[in-house]
Design a protein around this motif. Structure first.
Motif, mmCIF file in Angstrom:
data_model
loop_
_atom_site.group_PDB
_atom_site.id
_atom_site.type_symbol
_atom_site.label_atom_id
_atom_site.label_comp_id
_atom_site.label_asym_id
_atom_site.label_seq_id
_atom_site.Cartn_x
_atom_site.Cartn_y
_atom_site.Cartn_z
ATOM 1 N N VAL A 167 0.876 -1.527 -0.073
ATOM 2 C CA VAL A 167 0.127 -0.227 -0.107
ATOM 3 C C VAL A 167 0.891 1.180 -0.252
ATOM 4 O O VAL A 167 0.192 1.833 -0.849
ATOM 5 N N GLU A 168 1.841 1.646 0.574
ATOM 6 C CA GLU A 168 2.997 2.162 1.187
ATOM 7 C C GLU A 168 3.403 2.592 -0.782
ATOM 8 O O GLU A 168 3.671 3.930 -0.676
ATOM 9 N N ALA A 169 3.723 1.827 -1.030
ATOM 10 C CA ALA A 169 4.599 1.352 -2.818
ATOM 11 C C ALA A 169 3.504 2.527 -3.197
ATOM 12 O O ALA A 169 3.976 3.285 -3.896
ATOM 13 N N LEU A 170 2.477 1.899 -3.356
ATOM 14 C CA LEU A 170 1.344 1.924 -4.293
ATOM 15 C C LEU A 170 1.071 3.388 -3.977
ATOM 16 O O LEU A 170 0.416 4.432 -4.876
ATOM 17 N N GLN A 171 0.660 3.830 -3.103
ATOM 18 C CA GLN A 171 0.508 5.401 -2.401
ATOM 19 C C GLN A 171 2.075 6.121 -3.013
ATOM 20 O O GLN A 171 1.151 7.529 -3.579
ATOM 21 N N ALA A 172 2.647 5.546 -3.278
ATOM 22 C CA ALA A 172 4.173 6.768 -3.251
ATOM 23 C C ALA A 172 4.039 6.831 -4.820
ATOM 24 O O ALA A 172 4.025 8.187 -5.339
ATOM 25 N N GLU A 173 3.665 5.975 -5.728
ATOM 26 C CA GLU A 173 3.355 6.157 -6.894
ATOM 27 C C GLU A 173 2.272 6.748 -7.586
ATOM 28 O O GLU A 173 2.079 6.936 -8.295
ATOM 29 N N GLY A 174 1.210 6.812 -6.242
ATOM 30 C CA GLY A 174 -0.263 7.813 -7.053
ATOM 31 C C GLY A 174 -1.093 6.845 -7.563
ATOM 32 O O GLY A 174 -1.808 7.042 -7.920
ATOM 33 N N VAL A 175 -0.759 5.341 -7.274
ATOM 34 C CA VAL A 175 -1.715 4.689 -8.142
ATOM 35 C C VAL A 175 -2.872 4.489 -6.856
ATOM 36 O O VAL A 175 -3.340 4.138 -5.782
ATOM 37 N N PRO A 176 -3.727 4.683 -8.076
ATOM 38 C CA PRO A 176 -5.309 4.268 -7.426
ATOM 39 C C PRO A 176 -5.538 2.782 -6.221
ATOM 40 O O PRO A 176 -5.267 1.855 -7.026
ATOM 41 N N MET A 177 -6.173 3.211 -5.108
ATOM 42 C CA MET A 177 -6.364 1.943 -4.510
ATOM 43 C C MET A 177 -7.961 1.781 -4.016
ATOM 44 O O MET A 177 -8.345 2.758 -3.830
ATOM 45 N N ALA A 178 -8.069 0.376 -4.052
ATOM 46 C CA ALA A 178 -9.440 0.320 -3.403
ATOM 47 C C ALA A 178 -10.028 -0.796 -2.414
ATOM 48 O O ALA A 178 -8.583 -1.855 -2.169
ATOM 49 N N ILE A 179 -10.602 -1.020 -1.715
ATOM 50 C CA ILE A 179 -10.447 -2.562 -1.043
ATOM 51 C C ILE A 179 -12.689 -2.685 -1.217
ATOM 52 O O ILE A 179 -12.921 -2.455 -1.208
ATOM 53 N N VAL A 180 -12.523 -4.445 -1.021
ATOM 54 C CA VAL A 180 -13.415 -4.951 -1.432
ATOM 55 C C VAL A 180 -13.616 -6.177 -0.956
ATOM 56 O O VAL A 180 -12.063 -7.075 -0.657
ATOM 57 N N THR A 181 -14.805 -6.005 0.361
ATOM 58 C CA THR A 181 -14.388 -7.060 1.177
ATOM 59 C C THR A 181 -15.973 -7.722 1.568
ATOM 60 O O THR A 181 -16.954 -7.423 0.900
ATOM 61 N N ARG A 182 -16.010 -8.907 2.170
ATOM 62 C CA ARG A 182 -17.165 -9.865 2.293
ATOM 63 C C ARG A 182 -17.224 -9.584 3.748
ATOM 64 O O ARG A 182 -18.683 -9.751 4.320
ATOM 65 N N ASN A 183 -16.595 -8.626 4.742
ATOM 66 C CA ASN A 183 -17.420 -7.908 5.819
ATOM 67 C C ASN A 183 -18.056 -7.083 6.349
ATOM 68 O O ASN A 183 -18.663 -6.509 4.376
ATOM 69 N N SER A 184 -18.989 -7.082 6.267
ATOM 70 C CA SER A 184 -19.443 -5.637 7.535
ATOM 71 C C SER A 184 -18.873 -4.692 6.815
ATOM 72 O O SER A 184 -17.985 -4.326 7.708
#
Length: 168
Positions: A81-98
């Motif tokens: 996550v930190e490496a992608l954030q430094a590169e400005g790559v968009p990120m998301a989370i998809v989870t089966r959690n509530s």
């Protein structure tokens, strides 16, 4: 093999990918009477008696919330996550959690991802709907996205969405 030069957006699973999880699915299945090999969420959704269905759903949420308070970053997930954030790559989370359990895990660990889809927001994985929604919102072809997860449902959802997949 994944060609990271083709990746323009990364979507993560939450439990077992970004944070540790102590959920004991064997015990949850036993308590609910859910047979091995049957999806727990589908099992609960198919309960016909409304009172039993609500009780089963509440039990799952109770287990998730108890787990959420102890969930901590997994070092490999945090580093990615930190490496992608430094590169400005968009990120998301998809989870089966509530949603509530997910919010606790994200806030407690200060996970810097704001695009989050839980099972209340879209059909649960392995249905690819949530992954496809995110790719569309980013304006990306699904093949330009990577889904990172730790379970077979994650792989299946990525394949159904036409996304690349990284098993952690």
């Amino acid at each position: 093999m994944i060609d990271f030069s083709d990746i323009e957006g990364v979507i993560f699973d939450l439990d077992g990918t970004l944070v540790e999880s102590g959920l004991n699915f064997r015990d949850i299945r036993k308590k609910l009477g859910c047979p091995t090999g049957v999806d727990i969420l589908t099992f609960v959704e198919d309960i016909e008696d409304a009172v039993q269905k609500d009780a089963a759903a509440a039990f799952i949420v109770e287990q998730e919330l108890a787990d959420a308070h102890g969930a901590r970053w997994l070092s490999k997930g945090k580093a990615l996550v930190e490496a992608l954030q430094a590169e400005g790559v968009p990120m998301a989370i998809v989870t089966r959690n509530s949603r509530n359990a997910t919010t606790i895990k994200i806030e407690t660990n200060q996970i810097p991802i704001t695009t989050v889809i839980t099972r209340e927001d879209a059909p649960a994985k392995p249905d690819p709907t949530a992954l496809l929604q995110i790719a569309a919102n980013w304006g990306l072809h699904p093949s330009r996205c990577l889904y990172v997860g730790d379970f077979d449902y994650d792989r299946i959802a990525a394949e159904r969405a036409g996304m690349q997949f990284l098993l952690v």
